[in-house]
Design an enzyme around this catalytic site. Structure first.
Site, PDB file in Angstrom:
ATOM      1  N   ALA A  16       3.113   9.840  -2.551  1.00 22.05           N
ATOM      2  CA  ALA A  16       1.799   9.910  -1.909  1.00 22.05           C
ATOM      3  C   ALA A  16       0.801  10.519  -2.890  1.00 22.05           C
ATOM      4  CB  ALA A  16       1.891  10.787  -0.671  1.00 22.05           C
ATOM      5  N   GLY A  17      -0.467  10.287  -2.656  1.00 23.19           N
ATOM      6  CA  GLY A  17      -1.469  10.909  -3.518  1.00 23.19           C
ATOM      7  C   GLY A  17      -2.751  11.122  -2.739  1.00 23.19           C
ATOM      8  N   HIS A  18      -3.221  12.353  -2.689  1.00 22.80           N
ATOM      9  CA  HIS A  18      -4.464  12.646  -1.985  1.00 22.80           C
ATOM     10  C   HIS A  18      -5.396  13.391  -2.931  1.00 22.80           C
ATOM     11  CE1 HIS A  18      -6.667  15.180   1.235  1.00 22.80           C
ATOM     12  NE2 HIS A  18      -7.371  14.134   0.880  1.00 22.80           N
ATOM     13  N   THR A  19      -6.530  12.771  -3.216  1.00 26.29           N
ATOM     14  CA  THR A  19      -7.497  13.374  -4.130  1.00 26.29           C
ATOM     15  C   THR A  19      -8.292  14.449  -3.388  1.00 26.29           C
ATOM     16  OG1 THR A  19      -7.666  11.210  -5.130  1.00 26.29           O
ATOM     17  CG2 THR A  19      -9.350  12.796  -5.754  1.00 26.29           C
ATOM     18  N   ARG A  65      -2.671   2.130 -10.571  1.00 28.83           N
ATOM     19  CA  ARG A  65      -2.611   0.654 -10.542  1.00 28.83           C
ATOM     20  C   ARG A  65      -3.747   0.083  -9.697  1.00 28.83           C
ATOM     21  NH1 ARG A  65       3.337  -0.370  -8.273  1.00 28.83           N
ATOM     22  NH2 ARG A  65       2.765   1.468  -7.065  1.00 28.83           N
ATOM     23  N   PRO A  66      -4.264  -1.109 -10.084  1.00 31.56           N
ATOM     24  CA  PRO A  66      -5.293  -1.724  -9.236  1.00 31.56           C
ATOM     25  C   PRO A  66      -4.693  -2.124  -7.888  1.00 31.56           C
ATOM     26  CG  PRO A  66      -4.679  -3.174 -11.066  1.00 31.56           C
ATOM     27  CD  PRO A  66      -3.962  -1.890 -11.284  1.00 31.56           C
ATOM     28  N   ASP A 126      -2.983   4.444   1.530  1.00 29.10           N
ATOM     29  CA  ASP A 126      -4.315   4.552   0.919  1.00 29.10           C
ATOM     30  C   ASP A 126      -5.448   4.261   1.909  1.00 29.10           C
ATOM     31  OD1 ASP A 126      -2.932   4.937  -1.530  1.00 29.10           O
ATOM     32  OD2 ASP A 126      -2.758   2.771  -1.758  1.00 29.10           O
ATOM     33  N   LYS A 145     -14.138   4.072   5.056  1.00 30.87           N
ATOM     34  CA  LYS A 145     -14.780   3.254   4.018  1.00 30.87           C
ATOM     35  C   LYS A 145     -15.594   2.083   4.569  1.00 30.87           C
ATOM     36  CE  LYS A 145     -12.717   3.547  -0.237  1.00 30.87           C
ATOM     37  NZ  LYS A 145     -11.724   3.385  -1.320  1.00 30.87           N
ATOM     38  N   LEU A 146     -16.211   2.283   5.730  1.00 35.97           N
ATOM     39  CA  LEU A 146     -17.041   1.207   6.294  1.00 35.97           C
ATOM     40  C   LEU A 146     -18.192   0.864   5.346  1.00 35.97           C
ATOM     41  CD1 LEU A 146     -17.391  -0.581   8.849  1.00 35.97           C
ATOM     42  CD2 LEU A 146     -18.986   1.138   9.709  1.00 35.97           C
ATOM     43  N   GLN A 170       1.882   7.309   3.078  1.00 37.84           N
ATOM     44  CA  GLN A 170       1.981   5.841   3.047  1.00 37.84           C
ATOM     45  C   GLN A 170       1.441   5.253   4.376  1.00 37.84           C
ATOM     46  OE1 GLN A 170       5.288   7.478   2.048  1.00 37.84           O
ATOM     47  NE2 GLN A 170       4.116   7.788   0.199  1.00 37.84           N
ATOM     48  N   LYS A 183      -6.336   8.772   4.751  1.00 37.67           N
ATOM     49  CA  LYS A 183      -5.849   9.719   5.770  1.00 37.67           C
ATOM     50  C   LYS A 183      -6.299  11.149   5.467  1.00 37.67           C
ATOM     51  CE  LYS A 183      -1.589   8.324   4.917  1.00 37.67           C
ATOM     52  NZ  LYS A 183      -1.833   7.074   4.191  1.00 37.67           N
TER      53      LYS A 183
HETATM   54  P1  IMP Z   1       8.156   3.999  -3.513  1.00 42.98           P
HETATM   55  O1  IMP Z   1       7.745   4.713  -2.267  1.00 42.98           O
HETATM   56  O2  IMP Z   1       7.707   4.673  -4.769  1.00 42.98           O
HETATM   57  O3  IMP Z   1       9.614   3.669  -3.504  1.00 42.98           O
HETATM   58  O4  IMP Z   1       7.408   2.574  -3.524  1.00 42.98           O
HETATM   59  C1  IMP Z   1       7.663   1.575  -2.565  1.00 42.98           C
HETATM   60  C2  IMP Z   1       6.386   0.835  -2.203  1.00 42.98           C
HETATM   61  O5  IMP Z   1       5.510   1.700  -1.505  1.00 42.98           O
HETATM   62  C3  IMP Z   1       5.606   0.320  -3.407  1.00 42.98           C
HETATM   63  O6  IMP Z   1       4.966  -0.888  -3.030  1.00 42.98           O
HETATM   64  C4  IMP Z   1       4.562   1.386  -3.631  1.00 42.98           C
HETATM   65  O7  IMP Z   1       3.428   0.905  -4.296  1.00 42.98           O
HETATM   66  C5  IMP Z   1       4.251   1.747  -2.193  1.00 42.98           C
HETATM   67  N1  IMP Z   1       3.745   3.111  -2.035  1.00 42.98           N
HETATM   68  C6  IMP Z   1       4.443   4.260  -2.085  1.00 42.98           C
HETATM   69  N2  IMP Z   1       3.641   5.318  -1.871  1.00 42.98           N
HETATM   70  C7  IMP Z   1       2.418   4.817  -1.662  1.00 42.98           C
HETATM   71  C8  IMP Z   1       1.148   5.435  -1.337  1.00 42.98           C
HETATM   72  O8  IMP Z   1       1.007   6.657  -1.179  1.00 42.98           O
HETATM   73  N3  IMP Z   1       0.107   4.566  -1.192  1.00 42.98           N
HETATM   74  C9  IMP Z   1       0.241   3.223  -1.298  1.00 42.98           C
HETATM   75  N4  IMP Z   1       1.385   2.619  -1.587  1.00 42.98           N
HETATM   76  C10 IMP Z   1       2.466   3.413  -1.763  1.00 42.98           C
END
Ligand code: IMP
Length: 436
Positions: free
Chosen positions: A49-52, A313-314, A23, A341-342, A234, A26
């Site tokens: 992963a998640g990219h908006t 999640r927060p 997060d 995010k400066l 990640q 990237k």
């Molecule tokens: P998993 O990759 O779903 O097995 O999660 C393992 C750990 O990596 C957990 O603490 C997740 O919250 C964290 N995690 C997985 N993907 C991301 C991401 O894209 N951003 C932030 N944390 C992540």
């Protein structure tokens, strides 16, 4: 025999890697780099992963397809190191097409990539729900899919070439999932699984036609003199080997994982761009050494909008951790840094940097400890710097930034030993300052 020849192709690979717990933003830096890139490939992870991204007035989140897809003409690949969530992949694929993005000939999937099956997702959640020590996974099936890969019982894209072999592997996978669910008292989960499996299997042929050898394709691109971006998901502290084990993801998120994860040699990597947020966040369980006390934690979360893109999640928040950033600079062999995010720090009267970790016995270290459990007992030693207390979202050049903001960036550069090339002061492309 000595002969003169160019052993290195004229194109290069650039790796982009997160240097904290994911997060870091990237995607923003990928957007900048992708402007001059021909191929973008993801090398590990899956739909965790998640990219908006924004397409016209629509906002949506890409989990599986590389974010470089929004750059017209860029070829996007999913490397062998990825665990491919087939349903998620086609959901995103079709959503992009529905929004007018032409994907014809633009997406390829490694024949060696492992398929993430619905039973991996079910197992991930069922195991996590019952675990005494929870990792806080995203529930996307990542751990179980990589377990099958390492256990040599995974199903790869190439298995789609033989319908009988594919069916046998799927049946075996389902039997194992059933046995495991039964063992942990979660057999009722099987009911929803059958339908999900049918949906995934129906997509097999669509996937098969996208299958390529990503290593061969990238090498050919490099020989043509093209530029390739290897996009990490990640972050370094979530790397299976170099992160806060066991509170990590199940792949090598760090730069060395990029060569393995797409199938090129390490000599093909010319640049490694590390991305750090100007402060630290973490979602999921495990220690966060520079984490704030609850009140400041909540304040930063609101300032930075720190909620997970995949799970909502927060995120926990803390000061910039120079011990972790130095570790990331070394493990990834960073050639340059992007600070994101400066602007989130604009209103703070003073800003902390974690300089070293001190144990209860008074010994201090600047090296990131291997023992994650010791990490939850250390107290960081902070250097406090004066804030700039002004809005920097309109700054477009380094010289536009207030002196205190520049001093903060100088300190990050000094502590990581890595030159800063980009600084983001807002969410828009125009708010990324390029440092020449
Ligand atoms: P998993 O990759 O779903 O097995 O999660 C393992 C750990 O990596 C957990 O603490 C997740 O919250 C964290 N995690 C997985 N993907 C991301 C991401 O894209 N951003 C932030 N944390 C992540």
């Amino acid at each position: 025999m000595t002969r003169d020849f160019d052993w290195r192709p004229s194109g290069t690979c650039t790796v982009i890697v997160g240097c904290q717990w994911g997060d870091e933003g990237k995607g923003k830096i990928v957007d900048v780099l992708a402007e001059n890139v021909d191929v973008v490939a993801r090398y590990q992870g899956g739909a965790n992963a998640g990219h908006t991204v924004h397409v016209g007035d629509n906002e949506f989140i890409l989990h599986q397809i590389p974010s470089g897809i929004l750059h017209e003409g860029t070829r996007c690949l999913l490397g062998n190191g990825v665990v491919l969530d087939v349903e998620q992949f086609f959901e995103e694929h079709d959503a992009l097409v529905a929004r007018g993005i032409d994907l014809t000939g633009r997406v390829g999937v490694s024949q060696r990539a492992h398929l993430l099956m619905p039973y991996h997702r079910v197992l991930d959640r069922a195991v996590e729900d019952r675990a005494a020590e929870k990792i806080g996974t995203t529930g996307r099936g990542i751990g179980p899919a990589y377990e099958d890969k390492a256990g040599r019982r995974g199903i790869r894209v190439a298995d789609l070439n033989d319908a009988e072999r594919f069916k046998r592997r799927v049946d075996e996978g389902m039997q194992r999932a059933r046995a495991r669910l039964e063992a942990i008292g979660a057999l009722d989960e099987m009911a929803s699984l059958e339908a999900a499996m049918q949906a995934t299997l129906a997509l097999g042929e669509r996937l098969r036609v996208l299958a390529v050898d990503t290593g061969v394709e990238i090498e050919a691109a490099l020989e043509r003199g093209e530029q390739v971006l290897l996009e990490g998901a990640q972050g370094t502290a979530l790397d299976l080997d170099h992160g806060t084990y066991p509170f990590v993801t199940s792949s090598n998120t760090t730069a060395a994982g990029a060569a393995i994860g797409v199938g090129v040699g390490p000599t093909r990597i010319g640049r490694v761009v590390g991305v750090v947020k100007a402060y630290t966040t973490r979602v999921g369980n495990g220690p966060l050494p520079t984490g704030f006390e609850p009140e400041m934690d909540e304040h930063m979360r609101q300032l930075g909008g720190e909620f997970g893109a995949t799970t909502g999640r927060p995120r926990r928040c803390g000061w910039f951790d120079a011990v972790l950033a130095r570790h990331a600079a070394r493990v990834n062999g960073l050639t340059e840094l992007a600070v994101t995010k400066l602007d989130v720090l604009d209103t703070l009267p003073e800003i902390g940097i974690g300089l070293q970790y001190c144990a209860p016995d008074g010994t201090c270290t600047r090296d990131f400890p291997a023992d994650t459990y010791q990490l939850s007992q250390i107290t960081p030693e902070y250097e406090m710097m004066p804030g700039w207390r002004q809005d920097i979202t309109g700054c477009r050049k380094l010289e536009d930034l207030p002196a205190n903001a520049r001093a903060y960036l100088d300190r990050i550069e000094e502590l990581t030993g890595t030159p800063i090339r980009w600084v983001s002061v807002g969410t828009r492309r125009s708010q990324i300052i390029e440092v020449s």
